[in-house]
Design an enzyme around this catalytic site. Structure first.
Site, PDB file in Angstrom:
ATOM      1  N   TYR A  73       0.852  -1.186   0.000  1.00 32.61           N
ATOM      2  CA  TYR A  73       0.000   0.000   0.000  1.00 32.61           C
ATOM      3  C   TYR A  73       0.890   1.240   0.000  1.00 32.61           C
ATOM      4  O   TYR A  73       1.316   1.719   1.060  1.00 32.61           O
ATOM      5  CB  TYR A  73      -0.899   0.033   1.235  1.00 32.61           C
ATOM      6  CG  TYR A  73      -2.030  -0.954   1.264  1.00 32.61           C
ATOM      7  CD1 TYR A  73      -2.350  -1.752   0.169  1.00 32.61           C
ATOM      8  CD2 TYR A  73      -2.818  -1.092   2.405  1.00 32.61           C
ATOM      9  CE1 TYR A  73      -3.391  -2.652   0.211  1.00 32.61           C
ATOM     10  CE2 TYR A  73      -3.875  -1.986   2.459  1.00 32.61           C
ATOM     11  CZ  TYR A  73      -4.152  -2.761   1.373  1.00 32.61           C
ATOM     12  OH  TYR A  73      -5.188  -3.660   1.422  1.00 32.61           O
ATOM     13  N   PHE A 227     -13.850  -3.731   0.350  1.00 34.22           N
ATOM     14  CA  PHE A 227     -14.639  -3.080  -0.706  1.00 34.22           C
ATOM     15  C   PHE A 227     -16.137  -3.209  -0.445  1.00 34.22           C
ATOM     16  O   PHE A 227     -16.941  -3.207  -1.368  1.00 34.22           O
ATOM     17  CB  PHE A 227     -14.282  -3.663  -2.072  1.00 34.22           C
ATOM     18  CG  PHE A 227     -14.243  -2.618  -3.176  1.00 34.22           C
ATOM     19  CD1 PHE A 227     -13.566  -1.430  -2.997  1.00 34.22           C
ATOM     20  CD2 PHE A 227     -14.882  -2.833  -4.387  1.00 34.22           C
ATOM     21  CE1 PHE A 227     -13.533  -0.467  -4.000  1.00 34.22           C
ATOM     22  CE2 PHE A 227     -14.856  -1.875  -5.395  1.00 34.22           C
ATOM     23  CZ  PHE A 227     -14.177  -0.687  -5.191  1.00 34.22           C
ATOM     24  N   GLY A 230     -16.902   0.620  -0.905  1.00 29.74           N
ATOM     25  CA  GLY A 230     -16.225   1.285  -2.013  1.00 29.74           C
ATOM     26  C   GLY A 230     -16.848   1.067  -3.372  1.00 29.74           C
ATOM     27  O   GLY A 230     -16.758   1.928  -4.247  1.00 29.74           O
ATOM     28  N   PRO A 234     -18.117   6.918  -5.922  1.00 30.94           N
ATOM     29  CA  PRO A 234     -17.491   7.445  -7.151  1.00 30.94           C
ATOM     30  C   PRO A 234     -15.989   7.640  -6.958  1.00 30.94           C
ATOM     31  O   PRO A 234     -15.545   8.160  -5.936  1.00 30.94           O
ATOM     32  CB  PRO A 234     -18.199   8.795  -7.350  1.00 30.94           C
ATOM     33  CG  PRO A 234     -19.502   8.651  -6.634  1.00 30.94           C
ATOM     34  CD  PRO A 234     -19.213   7.779  -5.445  1.00 30.94           C
TER      35      PRO A 234
END
Length: 311
Positions: A73, A227, A230, A234
């Site tokens: 990350y 996710f 997510g 947008p």
């Protein structure tokens, strides 16, 4: 945000506890994913260093004691592990930092081939150095390059997970988990060493892993979706726009509670079982506070039925 606390008595599937055990560690069910701290690679500009550090410090103030990260990350100017180390050392005794190994990225950010079993020790040691730890609380083996909906790799993970089990025996790792796996691969891992968590893509409109979620519940293993929110945000993904499936239904439930759509999605996720955790990522203190508050949102049986029908 206002929350409906009376509906819990009529909803047998509502969360009955705000915590879960990761091995011998107790964590709050709303944690923090570190991937979005510095902004995504496709963002027009990264989040400022100060704002990322503020998110981490505020998270701990709010009681977040489960942070998910990885050495891969990073952006050209930010590293999630370095931000965590800078913001939170000395680490609190109750803080659980979960990281993952398997994937790797080159200095220019390009994904590299999956690490071989003998290379996993180097990845674990890299996380140790970056985080300033003498051991890692939880290490997930992140399996393969394809995710849910893309036909994930069904290959055996025995050699890789066995290599991590050896590092656990050596004291470098406290607990093990797996990520992006099929039910059969979870069963395979359980035959090698204890598994405390499974981190798979999952959310209101992506329930491909209902069988994995159920298996985790049967075995007392934390199921940690990534996710979960997510997909509907947008700009969260570089490919296409947000998933708008169920937008109207989520908005109606949110309005009834004076909540945000993201809070409703998180609350729905937690209602999937007491063993389900959440690790929403953000680079915003405001969004962090909203995410943590979602743990108090109680959805009625009728609202859950509406949301369940979305997929």
């Amino acid at each position: 945000m206002t929350t409906d606390t009376t509906s819990n008595t009529t909803n047998p599937t509502a969360p009955t506890s705000t915590t879960w055990q990761l091995g011998d560690r107790t964590v709050n069910r709303i944690g923090l994913g570190a991937m979005r701290l510095m902004g995504m690679p496709w963002d027009e500009a990264p989040h400022s260093r100060d704002s990322a550090l503020a998110v981490l410090r505020r998270a701990v103030e709010l009681g977040v004691n489960h942070i998910d990260t990885a050495a891969f990350y990073f952006t050209p100017t930010r590293s999630a592990n370095e931000l965590i180390s800078t913001a939170l050392q000395p680490y609190g005794d109750d803080l659980v930092i979960t990281t993952k190994v398997g994937p790797a990225r080159s200095r220019d950010g390009a994904m590299e081939p999956m690490a071989r079993p003998e290379e996993l020790r180097g990845q674990v040691e890299e996380n140790l150095r970056q985080l300033g730890r003498d051991h890692l609380d939880v290490v997930n083996l992140r399996w393969g390059t394809r995710m849910a909906g893309e036909g994930r790799e069904p290959d055996s993970l025995a050699e890789h997970f066995g290599a991590l089990a050896e590092l656990r025996e050596a004291g470098l790792v406290r607990h093990l988990g797996v990520s992006n796996v099929l039910a059969g691969q979870l069963t395979e891992a359980l035959g090698i060493a204890p598994v405390v968590c499974v981190q798979n893509q999952y959310g209101l409109t992506n329930r491909e892993d209902d069988d994995v979620l159920a298996l985790c519940g049967e075995r007392g293993i934390a199921f940690v979706p990534f996710f979960a929110v997510g997909a509907a945000v947008p700009g969260a993904s570089p490919a296409g726009g947000p998933d708008e499936t169920g937008t109207a239904e989520v908005a109606a439930v949110a309005a009834a509670h004076g909540a945000t759509p993201a809070q409703v999605r998180l609350a729905w996720t937690l209602h999937r079982g007491p063993h389900v955790l959440a690790i929403p990522g953000t680079g915003s203190v405001t969004h962090l506070e909203e995410n943590v508050a979602a743990s108090a949102l109680r959805l009625t049986a009728d609202e859950l039925a509406v949301l369940d029908a979305v997929a």
